[in-house]
Each structure stands twice: as structure tokens, then as C-alpha cells.
Design a protein around this motif. Sequence first.
Motif, PDB file in Angstrom:
ATOM      1  N   LEU A  60      14.156   0.496  -7.963  1.00 40.77           N
ATOM      2  CA  LEU A  60      14.194  -0.322  -9.181  1.00 40.77           C
ATOM      3  C   LEU A  60      13.142   0.140 -10.189  1.00 40.77           C
ATOM      4  CD1 LEU A  60      14.823  -3.834  -7.601  1.00 40.77           C
ATOM      5  CD2 LEU A  60      16.475  -2.424  -8.851  1.00 40.77           C
TER       6      LEU A  60
ATOM      7  N   GLU B 273      20.525  -4.443  -3.147  1.00 43.45           N
ATOM      8  CA  GLU B 273      20.469  -4.750  -1.718  1.00 43.45           C
ATOM      9  C   GLU B 273      21.863  -4.998  -1.137  1.00 43.45           C
ATOM     10  OE1 GLU B 273      17.662  -7.962  -1.691  1.00 43.45           O
ATOM     11  OE2 GLU B 273      15.958  -6.618  -1.341  1.00 43.45           O
TER      12      GLU B 273
ATOM     13  N   VAL C 260      13.693  -0.178  -1.919  1.00 43.48           N
ATOM     14  CA  VAL C 260      14.348  -0.975  -2.967  1.00 43.48           C
ATOM     15  C   VAL C 260      13.445  -1.158  -4.188  1.00 43.48           C
ATOM     16  CG1 VAL C 260      15.226  -3.276  -3.547  1.00 43.48           C
ATOM     17  CG2 VAL C 260      16.084  -2.086  -1.520  1.00 43.48           C
ATOM     18  N   PRO C 261      12.195  -1.615  -4.038  1.00 38.98           N
ATOM     19  CA  PRO C 261      11.355  -1.729  -5.235  1.00 38.98           C
ATOM     20  C   PRO C 261      11.123  -0.393  -5.933  1.00 38.98           C
ATOM     21  CG  PRO C 261      10.101  -2.250  -3.225  1.00 38.98           C
ATOM     22  CD  PRO C 261      11.537  -2.200  -2.854  1.00 38.98           C
TER      23      PRO C 261
ATOM     24  N   ARG D  81      15.217  -8.425 -13.027  1.00 41.92           N
ATOM     25  CA  ARG D  81      14.827  -7.595 -11.882  1.00 41.92           C
ATOM     26  C   ARG D  81      15.355  -8.197 -10.572  1.00 41.92           C
ATOM     27  NH1 ARG D  81      11.043  -2.882 -10.670  1.00 41.92           N
ATOM     28  NH2 ARG D  81      10.593  -3.155  -8.468  1.00 41.92           N
ATOM     29  N   ASP D  82      15.289  -9.517 -10.453  1.00 42.46           N
ATOM     30  CA  ASP D  82      15.821 -10.165  -9.246  1.00 42.46           C
ATOM     31  C   ASP D  82      17.325  -9.918  -9.107  1.00 42.46           C
ATOM     32  OD1 ASP D  82      13.364 -11.132  -8.498  1.00 42.46           O
ATOM     33  OD2 ASP D  82      13.666 -13.123  -9.363  1.00 42.46           O
TER      34      ASP D  82
ATOM     35  N   GLN E 184      17.885  -6.389  -8.097  1.00 45.63           N
ATOM     36  CA  GLN E 184      17.513  -6.205  -6.691  1.00 45.63           C
ATOM     37  C   GLN E 184      18.616  -6.730  -5.781  1.00 45.63           C
ATOM     38  OE1 GLN E 184      13.510  -7.190  -5.565  1.00 45.63           O
ATOM     39  NE2 GLN E 184      14.067  -7.600  -3.430  1.00 45.63           N
TER      40      GLN E 184
END
Length: 209
Positions: free
Chosen positions: A31, A12, A27-28, A4-5, A8
Motif C-alpha cells: 500500500l 487482503e 500488505v502495508p 487506506r482501510d 487494505q
Amino acid sequence: MTTRDALQARLEQGIAALGLSLPADAVPRLLDYQALLERWNAAYNLTAVRDPAEMVTRHLLDSLAILPYVQGATLADLGTGPGLPGIVLAIAAPGRQILLVDSNGKKVRFLREAIRALKLDGVRALQSRVEEVEGQFDCITARAFASLADMLAWGGHLLAPGGIWLAMKGKPADDELPGVPAGFALRERHALKVPGLDAERHVLLLGRA
């Protein structure tokens, strides 16, 4: 770095490269949408793209690339599939009424679950053929689901006076312009640079002549 990081960071970086400024929670939520699509895709085959990083590029960033051209208070996304670009635009620029249209029942079931799970206010999904949809919209999006001639023949009645039709294409679609029906005209055409995507992308802006 967790998956997930990593996703992201990719998202971004892509948003920054596109020069976009999105709401703090976009953004979250994008995702979360990607994760939901990935989960449903395993069972229902909603998209040929299976790699999560490719989903960020080919689905999220590709959809976000047209955001500067979206206008008006109402939008219809025709042939939306699993919500592209409609759901992405709803998250990135909330506040307008959005109708997601697809004839495929599996995809519409996914859309309704996504609308519920992501709490997308003002967004609804309709299982229908485009030519049977009613209403008029300030902005219409269509992501390579048909030729310009077919898109406008089937859905031209949905474009409000003064509205804009955003046709997302790979190639510039010069060969399709002679087929644009009477009453419609090409206003602008822009090449899009989708971060991380090594392929041609264009958006054609059409309006009532």
C-alpha cells in the motif's frame, strides 16, 4: 472507513482469493508503494490507471497472480514501467536479487525513489534498452511489453540455463507461439484469475529448448 482501510481490505481479500501467504509486513508495504505511485503519477503520468482501487486490482493483484511461478535467486523484470511486477514481487517474496529494467527515464527515477523509500534490499533499477542489458537471471518477468518473438529476441540472452521466463499476457497468445525463436520453448501456460479484474489474463512459462 478511510481510503487506506478500504484499499487494505481490497488487497487482503484479493491475496486470500489468490491463495497466497505473504510476509507480515507485505500488505502495508504494498500500500505504501501504491500511494507513492499514485503521488508520482499525478505529475509524471507513469500509468494510465489513476483510481487507487483500480491500482490495487490492476497493478498489485495482477502482479501477485504470477508469484507461484517465480523461482530462483535472481530475477530481471524487463519493461518494468513503474515496477510491475518487479517491485510487487520484491515486497511479496523478499530475498532475491532483482533488476528492474526500463528505457524511460521518468519511470526509472520513480523506481529508484521507490527502492529508497521502501528500503527494498537487493533491488536495483537500470535505465536501458533490454538488448543492452548484461548478466543472466534465474527468472525473467515481462508484463505485456512486446510480442514473445521480440521479448526473446531482445532479452533471451539474459535467461540463465535452467531459468524460467514468465510472459504476462491478456490473451493466451497462441498466435505468437510460432514466432518463439529457436532455442526457446513453451513449458507451461496458465490462465490467471485476478480478483476483481473482469479480463483475461495468462502467464506463459518459457525456457531454453
